[in-house]
Motif scaffolding. Structure first.
Motif, PDB file in Angstrom:
ATOM      1  N   PRO A   1      31.481  27.642  31.586  1.00  0.00           N
ATOM      2  CA  PRO A   1      32.791  27.255  31.046  1.00  0.00           C
ATOM      3  C   PRO A   1      33.666  28.439  30.655  1.00  0.00           C
ATOM      4  N   TYR A   2      33.082  29.622  30.545  1.00  0.00           N
ATOM      5  CA  TYR A   2      33.860  30.800  30.160  1.00  0.00           C
ATOM      6  C   TYR A   2      34.187  31.694  31.355  1.00  0.00           C
ATOM      7  N   PHE A   3      34.051  31.139  32.552  1.00  0.00           N
ATOM      8  CA  PHE A   3      34.411  31.851  33.777  1.00  0.00           C
ATOM      9  C   PHE A   3      35.467  31.044  34.520  1.00  0.00           C
ATOM     10  N   GLU A   4      36.519  31.737  34.949  1.00  0.00           N
ATOM     11  CA  GLU A   4      37.605  31.088  35.695  1.00  0.00           C
ATOM     12  C   GLU A   4      37.957  31.940  36.900  1.00  0.00           C
ATOM     13  N   MET A   5      38.233  31.294  38.019  1.00  0.00           N
ATOM     14  CA  MET A   5      38.555  31.991  39.263  1.00  0.00           C
ATOM     15  C   MET A   5      39.975  31.658  39.700  1.00  0.00           C
ATOM     16  N   ILE A   6      40.750  32.693  40.064  1.00  0.00           N
ATOM     17  CA  ILE A   6      42.081  32.495  40.642  1.00  0.00           C
ATOM     18  C   ILE A   6      42.143  33.236  41.975  1.00  0.00           C
ATOM     19  N   ARG A   7      42.544  32.511  43.035  1.00  0.00           N
ATOM     20  CA  ARG A   7      42.791  33.182  44.316  1.00  0.00           C
ATOM     21  C   ARG A   7      44.208  33.771  44.257  1.00  0.00           C
ATOM     22  N   HIS A   8      44.286  35.079  44.269  1.00  0.00           N
ATOM     23  CA  HIS A   8      45.586  35.724  44.098  1.00  0.00           C
ATOM     24  C   HIS A   8      45.531  37.133  44.683  1.00  0.00           C
ATOM     25  N   ASP A   9      46.640  37.561  45.270  1.00  0.00           N
ATOM     26  CA  ASP A   9      46.786  38.912  45.802  1.00  0.00           C
ATOM     27  C   ASP A   9      47.555  39.751  44.781  1.00  0.00           C
ATOM     28  N   VAL A  10      46.963  40.869  44.344  1.00  0.00           N
ATOM     29  CA  VAL A  10      47.585  41.655  43.261  1.00  0.00           C
ATOM     30  C   VAL A  10      48.863  42.370  43.689  1.00  0.00           C
ATOM     31  N   THR A  11      49.191  42.318  44.976  1.00  0.00           N
ATOM     32  CA  THR A  11      50.478  42.897  45.377  1.00  0.00           C
ATOM     33  C   THR A  11      51.641  42.018  44.916  1.00  0.00           C
ATOM     34  N   PHE A  12      51.315  40.846  44.388  1.00  0.00           N
ATOM     35  CA  PHE A  12      52.311  39.972  43.763  1.00  0.00           C
ATOM     36  C   PHE A  12      52.028  39.899  42.263  1.00  0.00           C
ATOM     37  N   PRO A  13      53.065  39.767  41.431  1.00  0.00           N
ATOM     38  CA  PRO A  13      52.856  39.711  39.975  1.00  0.00           C
ATOM     39  C   PRO A  13      51.999  38.518  39.569  1.00  0.00           C
ATOM     40  N   LEU A  14      51.333  38.650  38.443  1.00  0.00           N
ATOM     41  CA  LEU A  14      50.500  37.588  37.893  1.00  0.00           C
ATOM     42  C   LEU A  14      50.822  37.463  36.408  1.00  0.00           C
ATOM     43  N   TYR A  15      51.017  36.254  35.946  1.00  0.00           N
ATOM     44  CA  TYR A  15      51.424  36.034  34.553  1.00  0.00           C
ATOM     45  C   TYR A  15      50.325  35.261  33.827  1.00  0.00           C
ATOM     46  N   VAL A  16      49.497  35.994  33.092  1.00  0.00           N
ATOM     47  CA  VAL A  16      48.409  35.403  32.314  1.00  0.00           C
ATOM     48  C   VAL A  16      48.341  36.124  30.962  1.00  0.00           C
ATOM     49  N   GLU A  17      47.549  35.557  30.063  1.00  0.00           N
ATOM     50  CA  GLU A  17      47.378  36.182  28.744  1.00  0.00           C
ATOM     51  C   GLU A  17      45.945  36.706  28.646  1.00  0.00           C
ATOM     52  N   VAL A  18      45.788  38.018  28.557  1.00  0.00           N
ATOM     53  CA  VAL A  18      44.454  38.624  28.484  1.00  0.00           C
ATOM     54  C   VAL A  18      44.469  39.788  27.488  1.00  0.00           C
ATOM     55  N   ASP A  19      43.265  40.192  27.067  1.00  0.00           N
ATOM     56  CA  ASP A  19      43.118  41.316  26.147  1.00  0.00           C
ATOM     57  C   ASP A  19      42.765  42.613  26.868  1.00  0.00           C
ATOM     58  N   GLU A  20      42.031  42.476  27.970  1.00  0.00           N
ATOM     59  CA  GLU A  20      41.617  43.645  28.748  1.00  0.00           C
ATOM     60  C   GLU A  20      41.713  43.329  30.234  1.00  0.00           C
ATOM     61  N   ILE A  21      42.010  44.369  31.012  1.00  0.00           N
ATOM     62  CA  ILE A  21      42.109  44.229  32.467  1.00  0.00           C
ATOM     63  C   ILE A  21      41.269  45.313  33.130  1.00  0.00           C
ATOM     64  N   TYR A  22      40.378  44.889  34.025  1.00  0.00           N
ATOM     65  CA  TYR A  22      39.669  45.828  34.898  1.00  0.00           C
ATOM     66  C   TYR A  22      40.289  45.690  36.282  1.00  0.00           C
ATOM     67  N   ASN A  23      40.962  46.727  36.760  1.00  0.00           N
ATOM     68  CA  ASN A  23      41.643  46.645  38.049  1.00  0.00           C
ATOM     69  C   ASN A  23      40.762  47.224  39.152  1.00  0.00           C
ATOM     70  N   LEU A  24      39.994  46.341  39.798  1.00  0.00           N
ATOM     71  CA  LEU A  24      39.069  46.748  40.859  1.00  0.00           C
ATOM     72  C   LEU A  24      39.565  46.323  42.238  1.00  0.00           C
ATOM     73  N   ALA A  25      40.716  45.669  42.310  1.00  0.00           N
ATOM     74  CA  ALA A  25      41.171  45.096  43.582  1.00  0.00           C
ATOM     75  C   ALA A  25      41.540  46.181  44.585  1.00  0.00           C
ATOM     76  N   CYS A  26      40.799  46.250  45.658  1.00  0.00           N
ATOM     77  CA  CYS A  26      41.106  47.105  46.815  1.00  0.00           C
ATOM     78  C   CYS A  26      39.856  47.197  47.677  1.00  0.00           C
ATOM     79  N   PRO A  27      39.970  46.969  48.978  1.00  0.00           N
ATOM     80  CA  PRO A  27      38.794  47.171  49.833  1.00  0.00           C
ATOM     81  C   PRO A  27      38.342  48.622  49.742  1.00  0.00           C
ATOM     82  N   ALA A  28      37.029  48.836  49.620  1.00  0.00           N
ATOM     83  CA  ALA A  28      36.535  50.183  49.338  1.00  0.00           C
ATOM     84  C   ALA A  28      35.746  50.810  50.484  1.00  0.00           C
ATOM     85  N   SER A  29      35.453  50.054  51.520  1.00  0.00           N
ATOM     86  CA  SER A  29      34.712  50.636  52.639  1.00  0.00           C
ATOM     87  C   SER A  29      35.685  50.970  53.769  1.00  0.00           C
ATOM     88  N   PRO A  30      35.423  52.063  54.508  1.00  0.00           N
ATOM     89  CA  PRO A  30      36.345  52.463  55.591  1.00  0.00           C
ATOM     90  C   PRO A  30      36.633  51.347  56.589  1.00  0.00           C
TER      91      PRO A  30
END
Length: 317
Positions: free
Chosen positions: A54-83
């Motif tokens: 119940p404390y996990f939520e999933m949103i399908r979203h591309d970070v190249t577009f703005p996102l409007y949510v209320e949070v205390d901390e953000i870990y920005n890991l979005a980006c493909p990392a393998s060549p």
């Protein structure tokens, strides 16, 4: 007025290899976790075990577009990392790093959230100093086939520090060195997953170049420990800070260890080295050790045993 005292944490790229481990860790620490992913390189399989929480939520979203949510901390890991993944659509890769950073920093500024950027050792390019320290500016080809990732991440760091100086956003920048473990994509082209899948499948193990180039491999649990410590550090600790395991191995050594541990009869096959592939990669983690009391605990053979076991089960599905 907030009813819950749970910390609200957003993880972009949360369905990826690192992101899914981070989401799991945050849930276990009592956080309310919002996982954001567009599933370009992440997969629902990585977070399926969390969906019923119940404390996990999933949103399908591309970070190249703005996102409007209320949070205390953000870990920005979005980006493909393998060549293989980031070179498939290099323009989108650059957009993800640059536009994604702008959008997530804008959100952090609006809601006054702490924000951590998952940067990369690739900002050092093919380094001319060894091992790499945080004050080294790097040796990067700005127009090469890897530049979409290397320069995208470098620009993201620029944006983070400009938002810190101009808008007082509380930032944390971590430069990740080669990390491995369960939930790596089997076809992402990264050396650990490549070698393990080839060894378990009885195929020849493909080594690019002579195999003398070096890498330092950090087990995923150690890296996630570092993320958590960095996010919890004092406001003055912005980074950038290297995170990786300083134990250095040649690519040929890695292949031989994996063949032995997996019981494979695979042979080594040598292919031409790709453009701009770094010859050496080893983090100097003095700063992380002094500032965060962080040092990797998992030895290569220990981590490989867990990773080989994961892929052995994966390949049987």
């Amino acid at each position: 007025m907030r009813i819950s005292n749970r910390k609200r944490v957003m993880v972009t790229g949360g369905a990826g290899f690192l992101g899914s481990h981070l989401c799991e860790r945050l849930i276990n620490e009592g956080c309310d976790v919002l996982c954001v992913d567009n599933f370009y390189s992440g997969t629902k399989d990585n977070i399926a075990h969390l969906v019923s929480n119940p404390y996990f939520e999933m949103i399908r979203h591309d970070v190249t577009f703005p996102l409007y949510v209320e949070v205390d901390e953000i870990y920005n890991l979005a980006c493909p990392a393998s060549p293989i993944h980031y070179q498939r659509d290099p323009v989108q890769t650059t957009k993800t790093s640059v536009h994604g950073a702008i959008n997530m920093l804008g959100l952090a500024k609006r809601v006054k959230a702490k924000i951590l950027q998952a940067s990369t050792s690739e900002v050092y390019g093919d380094p001319e100093i060894h091992p790499q320290t945080e004050d080294y500016w790097g040796h990067v080809n700005p127009i090469g086939i890897r530049a979409c990732y290397d320069e995208g991440k470098r620009c993201a760091e620029t944006l983070f520090f400009d938002y810190y100086r101009q808008h007082n956003v509380e930032i944390k920048v971590v430069r990740i060195f080669n990390t491995y473990g369960p939930r790596m994509h089997p076809n992402d082209g990264r050396v650990v997953s490549n070698f393990i899948v080839q060894a378990l499948s009885g195929k020849d193990i493909t080594i690019y170049g002579g195999g003398t180039q070096t890498r330092s491999f950090c087990y995923v649990d150690d890296l996630i420990d570092g993320f958590i410590k960095m996010m919890g550090s004092n406001e003055e600790v912005t980074g950038p800070i290297n995170m990786g395991n300083p134990a250095e191995f040649t690519i040929k050594q890695l292949a031989e260890i994996i063949i032995e541990m997996s019981g494979s009869k695979s042979k080594l096959v040598f292919m031409p080295l790709p453009q701009d592939d770094p010859k050496q990669r080893q983090p100097d983690i003095t700063y992380a050790n002094q500032t965060l009391s962080w040092i990797p605990q998992v030895k290569l053979e220990q981590g490989l045993a867990k990773t080989i076991d994961y892929f052995r089960k994966f390949l049987l599905l």
